[in-house]
Design a protein around this motif. Structure first.
Motif, mmCIF file in Angstrom:
data_model
loop_
_atom_site.group_PDB
_atom_site.id
_atom_site.type_symbol
_atom_site.label_atom_id
_atom_site.label_comp_id
_atom_site.label_asym_id
_atom_site.label_seq_id
_atom_site.Cartn_x
_atom_site.Cartn_y
_atom_site.Cartn_z
ATOM 1 N N ASP A 1 32.927 46.487 35.050
ATOM 2 C CA ASP A 1 31.517 46.295 35.508
ATOM 3 C C ASP A 1 31.829 46.931 37.095
ATOM 4 N N TYR A 2 32.722 47.061 37.596
ATOM 5 C CA TYR A 2 33.001 47.660 38.803
ATOM 6 C C TYR A 2 33.286 49.313 38.948
ATOM 7 N N GLU B 1 30.317 40.047 47.287
ATOM 8 C CA GLU B 1 31.481 39.465 46.760
ATOM 9 C C GLU B 1 32.590 39.434 48.013
ATOM 10 N N VAL C 1 38.555 37.890 40.186
ATOM 11 C CA VAL C 1 37.285 38.464 39.364
ATOM 12 C C VAL C 1 37.056 39.960 39.157
ATOM 13 N N LYS D 1 36.965 34.830 50.100
ATOM 14 C CA LYS D 1 36.170 35.648 49.072
ATOM 15 C C LYS D 1 37.056 36.782 48.770
ATOM 16 N N ALA E 1 39.560 35.196 45.952
ATOM 17 C CA ALA E 1 38.905 35.041 44.798
ATOM 18 C C ALA E 1 38.516 36.400 43.938
ATOM 19 N N ALA E 2 38.128 37.347 44.943
ATOM 20 C CA ALA E 2 37.502 38.732 44.495
ATOM 21 C C ALA E 2 38.623 39.319 43.674
ATOM 22 N N LYS F 1 39.470 41.125 36.671
ATOM 23 C CA LYS F 1 39.285 40.573 35.051
ATOM 24 C C LYS F 1 37.975 41.370 34.759
ATOM 25 N N ASN F 2 37.027 41.821 35.490
ATOM 26 C CA ASN F 2 35.939 42.177 35.008
ATOM 27 C C ASN F 2 35.494 44.082 35.521
#
Lengths: 160, 340
Positions: free
Chosen positions: A97-98, A65, A90, A83, A86-87, A93-94
């Motif tokens: 998951d991280y 990422e 992303v 990146k 955008a990261a 938003k998620n």
């Protein structure tokens, strides 16, 4: 007979007193030991938080990422600025998951030279505010549009 | 006479009472210290298990960061249990302790139990076509991999550290000292099992590999043959190896869903990156007219990977990275900034 009765009672109290003092000494020793252990646990916890920050910075360096790449050949110790743009979205938003990767921390990058951009990548504080340990790592930022590199700092604030 | 008797009785009584008192007090002291020792022993065991778990986690993370490498890791005699179920719950634990480590993100293909003093790890980079994550394959020396008529690529790439048997049939396979056997049939149906593989104490399973599809088999109740558990597509060699190392179909599917979820996030970032590059060159034209070569093919990958992370059977055949690769090659020829 009265005297021997009293002597026996005194002897009895003497024995009980010895036992009480013995247990009190054991208790003091145990409390002292627990306090020392608590102190060393706190120290170990702080050390673990710093190690976790280093661990997080290493992960960021290797995550696709963020990592720079040219035709899928990864460049070490380099983060792609496009990146990062955008990261930011992303990852937020998620976030769930991280969590396993970043835990309870705030991860952000500041460009130091030549510009002063900032990217807030991740922030998940704990419910109780007990402070944080902040660790900084110098990084190289790559701009693929201009094919140039900048200096930046990666901040990892681990919440206690 | 009474005067002589009384002191004697009194003395006897007091001595007995003293001994009873000594016994009770001594017992209390002993119980206190013994319980302290047991408590400390319990704490030490928990501390040791936590240390082992943490070190194994570090080892797995390190192994996962080095794609293309095989590691033989010596560790204390332990049994690790791996779970990755249909609901997406994934963790590993050490047998005999309540300590577990969740692995919601790491893609780890392993049998349900890995035990012994030596752990074998192998990591491969999963590129579709850009790097998404590393697949980690785990096993131990008590697990045997039998490859029946493998193709050249598998025969060449399968690490020797796992001590695979490359054969054309199951004849002559020694099972002494083994806990698990995984038989991989390439383009042929699973056979009846020889007697030495019908033992109740041996966990024998099989997969059948045909182009694009892998079928999982489990041993029948009479332990003489195999019955089909289910079939699932695979898209590339790393995912095929994942099927070889996975305990069963559910385990494989669960890990592939994790992989596709990660692909979804990474492809979203690459798609946005490509858009930024295209927008930049629209406002900053170049001699090569770079802006006309960005076709946003990654956007299809974003939606396909999102579908695959829910149910990989329905979507895996729609994953097409060819267009993205072609686009990349065009950009290389035109000396424009690359997509990945």
């Amino acid at each position: 007979m009265k005297i021997s009765k009293k002597t026996a009672q005194v002897k009895m109290f003497e024995t009980i007193a010895v036992l009480v003092v013995f247990f009190v000494l054991i208790m003091f020793g145990f409390m002292f030991y627990t306090k020392i252990q608590k102190g060393s646990f706190e120290e170990a916890r702080e050390e673990n938080l710093i190690l976790k920050a280093i661990d997080t910075s290493q992960k960021i360096s290797f995550l696709p990422e963020f990592q720079c790449s040219r035709d899928n050949i990864q460049e070490e110790n380099c983060i792609d600025m496009l990146k990062l743009d955008a990261a930011e979205q992303v990852i937020n938003k998620n976030k769930l998951d991280y969590v396993e990767t970043f835990g309870f921390s705030r991860v952000y990058i500041q460009e130091v030279y030549p510009s002063q951009d900032e990217w807030n990548l991740y922030d998940l504080p704990k419910q109780e505010d007990k402070g944080k340990i902040s660790t900084q790592f110098p990084i190289s930022l790559y701009n693929p549009l201009t094919d140039t590199y900048s200096f930046g700092v990666l901040f990892v604030d681990n919440y206690r | 006479m009474d005067l002589i008797k009384k002191p004697k009785t009194k003395a006897q009584f007091s001595i007995q009472f003293a001994w009873i008192f000594i016994l009770i007090a001594g017992a209390i002291i002993l119980i206190f210290f013994i319980s302290l020792v047991y408590k400390q022993k319990e704490i030490s065991e928990i501390k040791l298990s936590a240390t082992v778990l943490s070190q194994i986690e570090t080892i797995l993370t390190g192994a996962g960061l080095s794609p293309g490498t095989v590691n033989l890791i010596d560790m204390p005699e332990t049994q690790m249990n791996f779970i990755c179920d249909a609901e997406g719950f994934s963790e590993f634990s050490i047998k005999g302790t309540s300590l577990t480590k969740a692995t919601p993100v790491q893609v780890v293909f392993a049998p349900d139990t890995v035990q012994g003093k030596r752990l074998i790890t192998w990591a491969l980079s999963w590129d579709t076509p850009f790097k998404v994550t590393n697949f980690l394959y785990l096993s131990d020396l008590n697990t045997k991999y039998i490859l029946i008529n493998p193709n050249y690529e598998v025969e060449k790439d399968f690490p020797e550290e796992f001590e695979p048997s490359i054969k054309s049939s199951l004849d002559g396979i020694q099972t002494k000292g083994l806990n698990k056997i995984r038989i991989v049939y390439f383009n042929s149906q699973p056979d009846m099992l020889p007697e030495q593989m019908q033992s109740r104490n041996l966990d024998v399973s099989a997969i059948q590999v045909t182009p694009g599809t892998v079928s999982f088999y489990k041993r029948t109740k009479d332990r003489q043959g195999f019955e089909l558990e289910g079939s699932i597509p695979y898209i590339d060699m790393p995912s095929l190896y994942g099927a070889i190392f996975s305990q069963d179909l559910t385990f494989y599917e669960c890990n592939m869903k994790k992989a596709f979820k990660h692909l979804n996030h990474v492809s979203e970032i690459y798609a946005a990156r490509e858009s930024s590059i295209e927008d930049y060159f629209l406002t900053h034209p170049t001699v090569q007219d770079c802006h006309i070569y960005y076709h946003n093919k990654i956007q299809d990958l974003v939606s396909d990977s999102a579908n695959c992370s829910q149910d990989i059977r329905l979507c895996i055949s729609s994953i097409d990275v060819g267009a993205i690769k072609d686009n990349q090659e065009t950009l290389i020829r035109k000396s424009c900034p690359l997509i990945y």
